[in-house]
Each structure stands twice: as structure tokens, then as C-alpha cells.
Design a protein around this motif. Structure first.
Motif, mmCIF file in Angstrom:
data_model
loop_
_atom_site.group_PDB
_atom_site.id
_atom_site.type_symbol
_atom_site.label_atom_id
_atom_site.label_comp_id
_atom_site.label_asym_id
_atom_site.label_seq_id
_atom_site.Cartn_x
_atom_site.Cartn_y
_atom_site.Cartn_z
ATOM 1 N N ALA A 1 45.970 46.827 43.238
ATOM 2 C CA ALA A 1 46.971 47.305 44.197
ATOM 3 C C ALA A 1 48.282 46.529 44.089
ATOM 4 N N TYR A 2 48.201 45.249 43.695
ATOM 5 C CA TYR A 2 49.391 44.383 43.634
ATOM 6 C C TYR A 2 49.377 43.609 42.312
ATOM 7 N N PRO A 3 49.758 44.252 41.222
ATOM 8 C CA PRO A 3 49.625 43.634 39.884
ATOM 9 C C PRO A 3 50.554 42.449 39.637
ATOM 10 N N SER A 4 51.466 42.160 40.565
ATOM 11 C CA SER A 4 52.376 41.023 40.348
ATOM 12 C C SER A 4 51.694 39.675 40.578
ATOM 13 N N PHE A 5 50.539 39.682 41.274
ATOM 14 C CA PHE A 5 49.821 38.428 41.515
ATOM 15 C C PHE A 5 49.111 37.938 40.259
ATOM 16 N N ARG A 6 48.834 36.652 40.244
ATOM 17 C CA ARG A 6 47.841 36.083 39.339
ATOM 18 C C ARG A 6 46.677 35.591 40.193
ATOM 19 N N VAL A 7 45.466 35.638 39.658
ATOM 20 C CA VAL A 7 44.301 35.301 40.484
ATOM 21 C C VAL A 7 43.358 34.369 39.732
ATOM 22 N N ILE A 8 42.674 33.535 40.512
ATOM 23 C CA ILE A 8 41.661 32.620 39.980
ATOM 24 C C ILE A 8 40.390 32.797 40.810
ATOM 25 N N VAL A 9 39.268 33.022 40.139
ATOM 26 C CA VAL A 9 37.980 33.123 40.815
ATOM 27 C C VAL A 9 37.255 31.798 40.651
ATOM 28 N N GLN A 10 36.970 31.136 41.769
ATOM 29 C CA GLN A 10 36.226 29.883 41.740
ATOM 30 C C GLN A 10 34.822 30.086 42.300
ATOM 31 N N ASP A 11 33.841 29.465 41.657
ATOM 32 C CA ASP A 11 32.475 29.481 42.184
ATOM 33 C C ASP A 11 31.678 28.410 41.445
ATOM 34 N N MET A 12 30.393 28.334 41.791
ATOM 35 C CA MET A 12 29.537 27.353 41.125
ATOM 36 C C MET A 12 29.424 27.682 39.639
ATOM 37 N N GLU A 13 29.103 26.667 38.841
ATOM 38 C CA GLU A 13 29.144 26.806 37.385
ATOM 39 C C GLU A 13 28.275 27.948 36.874
ATOM 40 N N ASN A 14 27.055 28.087 37.422
ATOM 41 C CA ASN A 14 26.167 29.136 36.925
ATOM 42 C C ASN A 14 26.681 30.528 37.294
ATOM 43 N N VAL A 15 27.367 30.635 38.443
ATOM 44 C CA VAL A 15 27.927 31.925 38.858
ATOM 45 C C VAL A 15 29.148 32.269 38.019
ATOM 46 N N VAL A 16 30.011 31.285 37.784
ATOM 47 C CA VAL A 16 31.241 31.516 37.031
ATOM 48 C C VAL A 16 30.941 31.974 35.609
ATOM 49 N N ALA A 17 29.854 31.475 35.024
ATOM 50 C CA ALA A 17 29.484 31.908 33.673
ATOM 51 C C ALA A 17 29.243 33.412 33.636
ATOM 52 N N LEU A 18 28.570 33.934 34.669
ATOM 53 C CA LEU A 18 28.327 35.371 34.763
ATOM 54 C C LEU A 18 29.633 36.118 35.034
ATOM 55 N N THR A 19 30.444 35.593 35.950
ATOM 56 C CA THR A 19 31.710 36.236 36.296
ATOM 57 C C THR A 19 32.619 36.330 35.082
ATOM 58 N N SER A 20 32.678 35.271 34.316
ATOM 59 C CA SER A 20 33.534 35.240 33.140
ATOM 60 C C SER A 20 33.150 36.330 32.145
ATOM 61 N N SER A 21 31.851 36.504 31.912
ATOM 62 C CA SER A 21 31.408 37.536 30.964
ATOM 63 C C SER A 21 31.709 38.936 31.506
ATOM 64 N N ILE A 22 31.567 39.115 32.818
ATOM 65 C CA ILE A 22 31.868 40.412 33.427
ATOM 66 C C ILE A 22 33.354 40.734 33.285
ATOM 67 N N MET A 23 34.211 39.752 33.556
ATOM 68 C CA MET A 23 35.649 39.973 33.496
ATOM 69 C C MET A 23 36.133 40.215 32.064
ATOM 70 N N LYS A 24 35.540 39.537 31.094
ATOM 71 C CA LYS A 24 35.928 39.759 29.704
ATOM 72 C C LYS A 24 35.612 41.182 29.269
ATOM 73 N N GLU A 25 34.543 41.737 29.839
ATOM 74 C CA GLU A 25 34.159 43.104 29.506
ATOM 75 C C GLU A 25 35.006 44.129 30.263
ATOM 76 N N ARG A 26 35.260 43.872 31.554
ATOM 77 C CA ARG A 26 35.931 44.865 32.385
ATOM 78 C C ARG A 26 37.456 44.759 32.377
ATOM 79 N N ARG A 27 37.987 43.543 32.222
ATOM 80 C CA ARG A 27 39.443 43.352 32.321
ATOM 81 C C ARG A 27 39.929 42.415 31.217
ATOM 82 N N PRO A 28 39.704 42.781 29.969
ATOM 83 C CA PRO A 28 40.061 41.875 28.859
ATOM 84 C C PRO A 28 41.560 41.558 28.804
#
Length: 445
Positions: A269-296
Motif C-alpha cells: 500500500a505504501y511502497p516508499s517505506f523500507r521495512v525490517i522484520v525482526q524475530d528469533m533466529e529460527n523464525v527469521v531463517a524461515l521468514t528469509s526463505s519465504i521473502m526470497k521466494e515471494r518478494r525477491p
């Protein structure tokens, strides 16, 4: 004879139904039908955002039962409601839901004997289970001992949101059963520690709930799915009802952001932002792979980043360029653990005390276009029965972690203890609100 509360309730129900009809017509929505076998847009809050008047009208329509139902019937309803949830679980786990959904004529239904034969079950057990589901509006009995899906139950079909939401932490009923003894009789009845709760009593473990889940991976997927759907239910309202265009910071840090569903919706909705997703290490590993696939592209451009961070450690992102979101995080923890967390957006449920002094919300202010000829009626500020989910969730967090859903006064006290102040509260078309906080300049003097 004057029936003040009954008159008020009847008027509010009429107002809300009038608003419901009007808003559905304005939105060109099909009529609602309990017996329809086709999904309605209003059935999925993760994808459809109703108008504000329609959202409030639905909440107001839930209050009739509290006033007129027999207290004994009400208590019996509550006592045996767990069987309703268990009955739906059975239909999902056996894939009966999917089978009924795939019928060539799903509105006609099929005999229980056919279901029993297909799934290797006892028809005599299935009949009361399906009738329990019918009483709760999930299915309907088209003829004696023959059943079809109702509109609402399609949320449980494989691939839909309700399919993931039905599963909770294994042993959930054990926690519910342990809660009264924990509160009234246990050695921990006065403790507010997150490791001395009904969860530890039920599971016979010294581990805090999240630590236990990490050591029991079988519980991780159902919990992650549950939390994802819970978040998705409020995402459309968060994106639409908070004034993101007024946020002056270029970077949004989503603390405990899980799979990143919230910030990616904000980015759309607001593409001018930059965003950072923070979470525990084991969760971030999953999030990172999801984002690389969905929003490369967002990953490659640096618009979207993921990073491991423990919420109980100092925040590495410091500076006026950052704003922080915490959705469904602080309700997990008692005040002592929650304290210690530029602009901070706390996205949580706000519990409204159920006291007469708060029952001052005018029904006309949100249901009608100012028709002054109609009598006005006050409704409970907590919206009566519509607040059941918020308060039940509060008891759930209490039993799991000694956490709770806080009232606005309690949020103010908690936030003040962090050296912050609440600058605004934005109600959403969801069960949550955005509590906007900033550094309290008075505390710095």
C-alpha cells in the motif's frame, strides 16, 4: 410497563440490522444466508475489509442472547461449548469437511451412513457430532441424519484460513482444565511469573511456553499457523485505518514480525517505506526463505530485510529514521517482562471495562446518517457479546504466560513505565487497535 433494557436492545438491533442491510447494498454484497453452500465475502476477515458502519453493525447484533437467555441455560451452554469445538475438529481431521465440499450438489447433503462407510467411522457417533455442528451453524441437517455444509464451514476447507486456525497448542483442554486450580489452590496462585502458570501445571514442565514449543517441534507448526491467521485477520484494518502516510520515519521495524505478513501488506500500500522484520533466529531463517521466494526484488533492493533479534535484548536499530511495530507481542507477557521495549506502534486488543459508566457510546453515531427523528440509544462501550473474544483471549494469555489483554488505563501505565507516552489510539475494523507511542519528553527533563 417499561422495559428499558429490552427497548434499548430492540432499538439497537433494529438500527444495526438497518445499517447492515444498507451497507451491504452500498457495497453490492449478496444477501446473507445461513443455508447457503457458497462463501460470502464477509466470511473472511483476512481478505475483505467491511465499511466502518458495517463492521460496527455486525458487532451490535450479538447482544440479544445476554439479556433474555436463562442463566442456567447460559451456564450449560458455556460448560459444554468445548464439545462444539471438538466436533468441528473431528470433521476437519477426518476430511469430512472436504468431502462434503466436493460433492456435485453440496447443498443437498448426504446420509451419515455414507460418511461412516467412506471414513471407517461409527454412524451412531457421527449423528450427535454433526447435530452439534448444526446447532452452531456450521452444517445443516437436510433430512433426518443427512447433512450438508453451511456457508460458514467453508472456511475449514483445505487451503482456507480456518483450516489453520482450528488447531491450537496440543493439550489446550488440559490448560483450560488446570486454570481454576492454578488460580485458586496452587502454590502459584499469587505468582505473576510467566513460568508459573496453568501451562506449567497442565504440561508438568518448568519451561516457559515458547521454550517448551522450541523443544517440541510437533507443536510449532500448529502454533505458527494459528498466529499467522490471527495476524492476517487484523492486517487489512491495520493498513487501511492507520494513517501511514503521516508517518515521518522512512523505515518500519516489525518486532516479532514472524513471516512478515504485516510489513509486506504495508509495503504493497505504501511502497516508499523500507521495512525490517525482526524475530528469533529460527523464525527469521524461515521468514528469509519465504521473502526470497515471494518478494525477491524487495530483498535485492534492500527495501525488505530480515534480521535475528531477541526482544529482551537492547534494540540495535536506534535513530529517528525508525518506527517500530509490535503486533500481538506484549499481551504475551506480564507487566514486568513487557516493560523495556522514534515512534512505537503497539498493535493489540484494548480491553474495555464492562462497567455502567463506560456505556455511553451512541448507536446513532456510527450506524445512521444523523436521522434525528429516531430515538437515540446508548450501547455498551465494550460492545457486549462482541467483546467475548477479546476477554476470552485475555484469559488464554493469562493461563499460558500470566499475560493479558490490557485496558487503555493499563496500557498507559505500562507505556509510562518505559519512558513513553501514548500519542493516539486508532480503533481498527478488527479486534485490535493501534496504540501509537513516542518518547515522553517530560520524562527527559
Amino acid at each position: 410497563m417499561a422495559h428499558a433494557e429490552l427497548d434499548r436492545l430492540q432499538a439497537c438491533l433494529n438500527l444495526s440490522l438497518d445499517a447492515l442491510r444498507k451497507e451491504m447494498d452500498n457495497s453490492q454484497l449478496l444477501p446473507l444466508s445461513q443455508h447457503s453452500s457458497v462463501e460470502h465475502p464477509l466470511d473472511d476477515s483476512t481478505t475483505y475489509l467491511p465499511s466502518t458502519a458495517l463492521f460496527d453493525a455486525r458487532r451490535l447484533s450479538l447482544e440479544l442472547k445476554n439479556l433474555i437467555q436463562s442463566p442456567l441455560d447460559k451456564r450449560m451452554d458455556e460448560k459444554y461449548s468445548a464439545y462444539g469445538a471438538a466436533s468441528i475438529d473431528i470433521l476437519i481431521k477426518t476430511n469430512i469437511i472436504d468431502y462434503l465440499s466436493d460433492l456435485s450438489n453440496p447443498s443437498e447433503g448426504i446420509p451419515v451412513t455414507e460418511l461412516a462407510s467412506k471414513f471407517g467411522l461409527d454412524s451412531q457417533k457421527l449423528v450427535p457430532i454433526l447435530r452439534c455442528c448444526a446447532a452452531n451453524g456450521w452444517v445443516r441437517e437436510t433430512r433426518d441424519s443427512s447433512f450438508a455444509l453451511n456457508r460458514c464451514s467453508r472456511t475449514f476447507v483445505k487451503g482456507r484460513a480456518g483450516r489453520r486456525l482450528h488447531l491450537s497448542t496440543p493439550g489446550f483442554m488440559s490448560i483450560v482444565g488446570a486454570m481454576p486450580r492454578w488460580v485458586t489452590e496452587s502454590d502459584w496462585k499469587l505468582s505473576r511469573s510467566p513460568v508459573q502458570t496453568a501451562f506449567q501445571v497442565a504440561f508438568k514442565t518448568p519451561l516457559q511456553r515458547f521454550s517448551w514449543v522450541m523443544q517440541n517441534p510437533r507443536a510449532l507448526i500448529p502454533l505458527a499457523d494459528h498466529l499467522q491467521v490471527l495476524g492476517d485477520m487484523s492486517t487489512p484494518g491495520i493498513v487501511a485505518d492507520y494513517p501511514w502516510e503521516q508517518l515521518e520515519t522512512p523505515i518500519i521495524v516489525d518486532c516479532g514480525g514472524g513471516e512478515g505478513g504485516l510489513v509486506t501488506a504495508i509495503l504493497d500500500a505504501y511502497p516508499s517505506f523500507r521495512v525490517i522484520v525482526q524475530d528469533m533466529e529460527n523464525v527469521v531463517a524461515l521468514t528469509s526463505s519465504i521473502m526470497k521466494e515471494r518478494r525477491p526484488r524487495d530483498i535485492e533492493s534492500g527495501t525488505l530485510r530480515t534480521e535475528a533479534h531477541d526482544l529482551f535484548q537492547p534494540q540495535p536499530r536506534i535513530g529517528n529514521e525508525y518506527s517500530f511495530t509490535l503486533r500481538h507481542i506484549l499481551h504475551d507477557w506480564p507487566d514486568k517482562e513487557a516493560v523495556g521495549s522514534s515512534k512505537i506502534l503497539i498493535i493489540e486488543m484494548v480491553a474495555v471495562p464492562n462497567v455502567d459508566s463506560t456505556a455511553t457510546t451512541s448507536a446513532k453515531t456510527f450506524l445512521l446518517d444523523g436521522d434525528d427523528k429516531r430515538p437515540d440509544y446508548c450501547v455498551p462501550s465494550h460492545f457486549g457479546s462482541a467483546s467475548k473474544l477479546v476477554n476470552a483471549f485475555s484469559v488464554h494469555m493469562l493461563s499460558l504466560m500470566n499475560g493479558c489483554e490490557r485496558s487503555l488505563r493499563e496500557w498507559e501505565s505500562l507505556v509510562k513505565g518505559c519512558g513513553l507516552c501514548i500519542t493516539n489510539v486508532y480503533p481498527l475494523r478488527a479486534h485490535t487497535s493501534v496504540i501509537e507511542c513516542a518518547l515522553d519528553s517530560r520524562a527527559l527533563l
